[in-house]
Write a protein that holds these residues in place. Sequence first.
Motif, mmCIF file in Angstrom:
data_model
loop_
_atom_site.group_PDB
_atom_site.id
_atom_site.type_symbol
_atom_site.label_atom_id
_atom_site.label_comp_id
_atom_site.label_asym_id
_atom_site.label_seq_id
_atom_site.Cartn_x
_atom_site.Cartn_y
_atom_site.Cartn_z
ATOM 1 N N ALA A 247 2.715 24.972 64.025
ATOM 2 C CA ALA A 247 1.257 24.022 64.699
ATOM 3 C C ALA A 247 1.424 23.105 64.307
ATOM 4 N N ASP A 248 1.849 22.168 65.781
ATOM 5 C CA ASP A 248 1.549 20.896 65.365
ATOM 6 C C ASP A 248 -0.082 20.379 65.540
ATOM 7 N N THR A 249 -0.339 19.813 64.046
ATOM 8 C CA THR A 249 -1.673 19.405 63.949
ATOM 9 C C THR A 249 -1.618 18.560 63.379
ATOM 10 N N ARG A 250 -0.728 17.374 63.558
ATOM 11 C CA ARG A 250 -0.739 15.665 63.393
ATOM 12 C C ARG A 250 -1.808 14.943 63.480
ATOM 13 N N LEU A 251 -1.788 15.683 64.914
ATOM 14 C CA LEU A 251 -2.992 13.955 65.244
ATOM 15 C C LEU A 251 -4.243 15.014 64.812
ATOM 16 N N ALA A 252 -4.507 16.040 64.725
ATOM 17 C CA ALA A 252 -5.793 16.894 64.488
ATOM 18 C C ALA A 252 -6.517 16.580 63.254
ATOM 19 N N LYS A 253 -5.713 16.367 62.257
ATOM 20 C CA LYS A 253 -5.415 16.154 61.058
ATOM 21 C C LYS A 253 -5.849 14.756 60.713
ATOM 22 N N ALA A 254 -5.401 14.213 61.067
ATOM 23 C CA ALA A 254 -5.047 13.261 61.103
ATOM 24 C C ALA A 254 -6.468 11.886 61.583
ATOM 25 N N ALA A 255 -7.350 13.241 62.624
ATOM 26 C CA ALA A 255 -8.875 12.858 62.894
ATOM 27 C C ALA A 255 -9.663 12.591 61.840
ATOM 28 N N GLY A 256 -8.940 14.041 60.714
ATOM 29 C CA GLY A 256 -10.341 14.828 60.084
ATOM 30 C C GLY A 256 -10.926 16.306 60.232
ATOM 31 N N LEU A 257 -9.850 16.370 61.693
ATOM 32 C CA LEU A 257 -10.407 17.481 62.062
ATOM 33 C C LEU A 257 -10.293 19.167 61.353
ATOM 34 N N ALA A 258 -11.252 19.684 61.369
ATOM 35 C CA ALA A 258 -10.504 20.933 60.332
ATOM 36 C C ALA A 258 -8.999 21.832 60.758
ATOM 37 N N VAL A 259 -8.262 21.598 59.537
ATOM 38 C CA VAL A 259 -6.759 22.099 59.642
ATOM 39 C C VAL A 259 -6.315 23.271 58.557
ATOM 40 N N GLU A 260 -5.596 24.014 58.997
ATOM 41 C CA GLU A 260 -5.641 25.472 58.097
ATOM 42 C C GLU A 260 -4.074 26.107 58.661
ATOM 43 N N ARG A 261 -3.928 26.625 59.125
ATOM 44 C CA ARG A 261 -2.454 26.822 59.551
ATOM 45 C C ARG A 261 -2.046 26.010 61.065
ATOM 46 N N GLY A 262 -3.417 26.172 61.387
ATOM 47 C CA GLY A 262 -3.506 25.086 62.907
ATOM 48 C C GLY A 262 -4.414 24.335 63.359
ATOM 49 N N ILE A 263 -4.915 24.280 64.392
ATOM 50 C CA ILE A 263 -6.675 23.612 64.085
ATOM 51 C C ILE A 263 -7.398 24.573 64.456
ATOM 52 N N VAL A 264 -8.178 24.013 63.194
ATOM 53 C CA VAL A 264 -9.338 26.274 63.720
ATOM 54 C C VAL A 264 -10.311 25.405 64.642
ATOM 55 N N LEU A 269 -13.412 28.470 71.560
ATOM 56 C CA LEU A 269 -12.337 27.025 70.975
ATOM 57 C C LEU A 269 -12.592 25.709 71.220
ATOM 58 N N GLN A 270 -13.529 25.625 70.209
ATOM 59 C CA GLN A 270 -14.306 23.725 69.953
ATOM 60 C C GLN A 270 -13.672 23.905 68.780
ATOM 61 N N THR A 271 -13.306 22.753 68.416
ATOM 62 C CA THR A 271 -12.575 22.626 66.502
ATOM 63 C C THR A 271 -14.250 21.981 65.791
ATOM 64 N N SER A 272 -13.796 21.613 64.476
ATOM 65 C CA SER A 272 -14.730 20.806 63.860
ATOM 66 C C SER A 272 -15.410 19.812 64.735
ATOM 67 N N ALA A 273 -14.999 19.275 65.123
ATOM 68 C CA ALA A 273 -15.575 17.346 66.387
ATOM 69 C C ALA A 273 -16.418 18.569 67.788
ATOM 70 N N GLN A 284 -5.598 28.109 65.380
ATOM 71 C CA GLN A 284 -6.323 29.122 64.515
ATOM 72 C C GLN A 284 -7.256 29.469 65.088
ATOM 73 N N TYR A 285 -7.301 30.827 65.759
ATOM 74 C CA TYR A 285 -8.530 31.115 66.589
ATOM 75 C C TYR A 285 -9.322 31.943 64.501
ATOM 76 N N ALA A 286 -10.203 32.728 65.176
ATOM 77 C CA ALA A 286 -10.900 33.780 64.632
ATOM 78 C C ALA A 286 -10.027 34.145 63.710
ATOM 79 N N HIS A 287 -10.569 34.386 62.288
ATOM 80 C CA HIS A 287 -9.689 35.102 61.152
ATOM 81 C C HIS A 287 -8.963 34.328 60.506
ATOM 82 N N GLY A 288 -8.309 33.319 60.577
ATOM 83 C CA GLY A 288 -6.870 32.616 60.636
ATOM 84 C C GLY A 288 -6.189 33.579 61.618
ATOM 85 N N VAL A 289 -6.174 34.036 62.402
ATOM 86 C CA VAL A 289 -5.057 34.327 63.774
ATOM 87 C C VAL A 289 -4.346 32.904 64.556
ATOM 88 N N THR A 290 -3.022 32.801 64.436
ATOM 89 C CA THR A 290 -2.385 32.116 65.580
ATOM 90 C C THR A 290 -2.147 32.981 66.087
#
Length: 383
Positions: A247-264, A269-273, A284-290
């Motif tokens: 998963a391409d999470t680079r933008l989200a991670k740099a912005a401080g959003l919650a990221v695990e295997r994907g953008i949480v 489908l709302q992120t941590s922001a 990354q959907y519920a239960h850590g599923v991509t």
Amino acid sequence: MTNTVVVIGAGLAGWTTVREFRKRDSATPVTLITGDSGDFYAKPSLSNAFAQGRLPAQLISTPAAKMAETLGVTLVAHTRVQALDAATQTVVTRAGRIAFRDLVLATGAQPIRVPVEGDAADRVLSVNSLDDFAALHAQLQAGSGSDRPVLIMGAGLIGCEFANDLASAGFRVSVVDPGMRPLAALLPEAASAELRQALEALGVTFHFGVTVRSVDAAENAGSLQVLLSNGLLAHADCVLSAIGLRADTRLAKAAGLAVERGIVVNCQLQTSAAHIHALGDCAQYAHGVTLPYVMPIMTAARALAATLAGTPSDAVFALMPVSVKTPALPLVVAPPKPGTAGQWHAPETGLWQWLDEAGVQRGFVLSGSRTAQRMAESRRVVL
């Protein structure tokens, strides 16, 4: 405050979200930003185009300009988003800042690349976009009819699909994988054996339990020498890395959003922001599923479009079997949810059922002519 919905990414997730949103809201401004041209095409077609003799341009179903005109979108093509600011609700590009009411991250996934030594390591290709496919097509000069050698790194879904496609197009294909069988992550052992036999019948050669150590330029112009970890030296006109996607999470991670295997994301489908959403291969959907497949993306896009249009909606993923594009052995796979305890059972030839510890069916695999039973088998699965 702007009323604009901004979408980053012009793949299936991005364009489908816009299309579904426009069914509900024809007035709100939409801006779509993409690093490529924005042309719409079916990404799964990339791994079965050679055997069909299709050129890269023929894979485009709708040009970007037509998509933008039809959907009333401001298209910002060939532009990379450098950063996003959740607090000010803006994204930063080389051309300046773009404000958003809501932001959709549809940034997809990036090919996993493992370190490879050698003076031609930079000539190893990956195919994850139409531009990537065009580069592969140019290198192989499809349609020449030559019996040219191609080495594929990875015997997973994409590796096997490309192996089938290229072998059917007349190339001599070798597949290298550190595992011991094809599609090991999705198939029971007996189904893997069937697939291996079917691909070998096309002329595909497998090298299991080994990896690529180095890729060097050979004396023949354009040819490559590939050294495997077992000491075998192979020759290829092209090396294709199909190890997998991340998963391409680079933008989200740099912005401080919650990221695990994907953008949480949550069920809507709302992120941590607030006002920032994600779907598709980057999420990354519920239960850590991509869920990097077409049908889940379509489902998520419909739910997100409704939410963006003012009707908060959960993304509910039903059972969505995956058709593996290996015509040598047609396969339909409905894997159990990650972490589901149980094992495969084979009640009939070409049918495998995943039964949990209570004997409840949680998934299945169909091969060959049995793939016609996908609907009947789907009805037996309990999610």
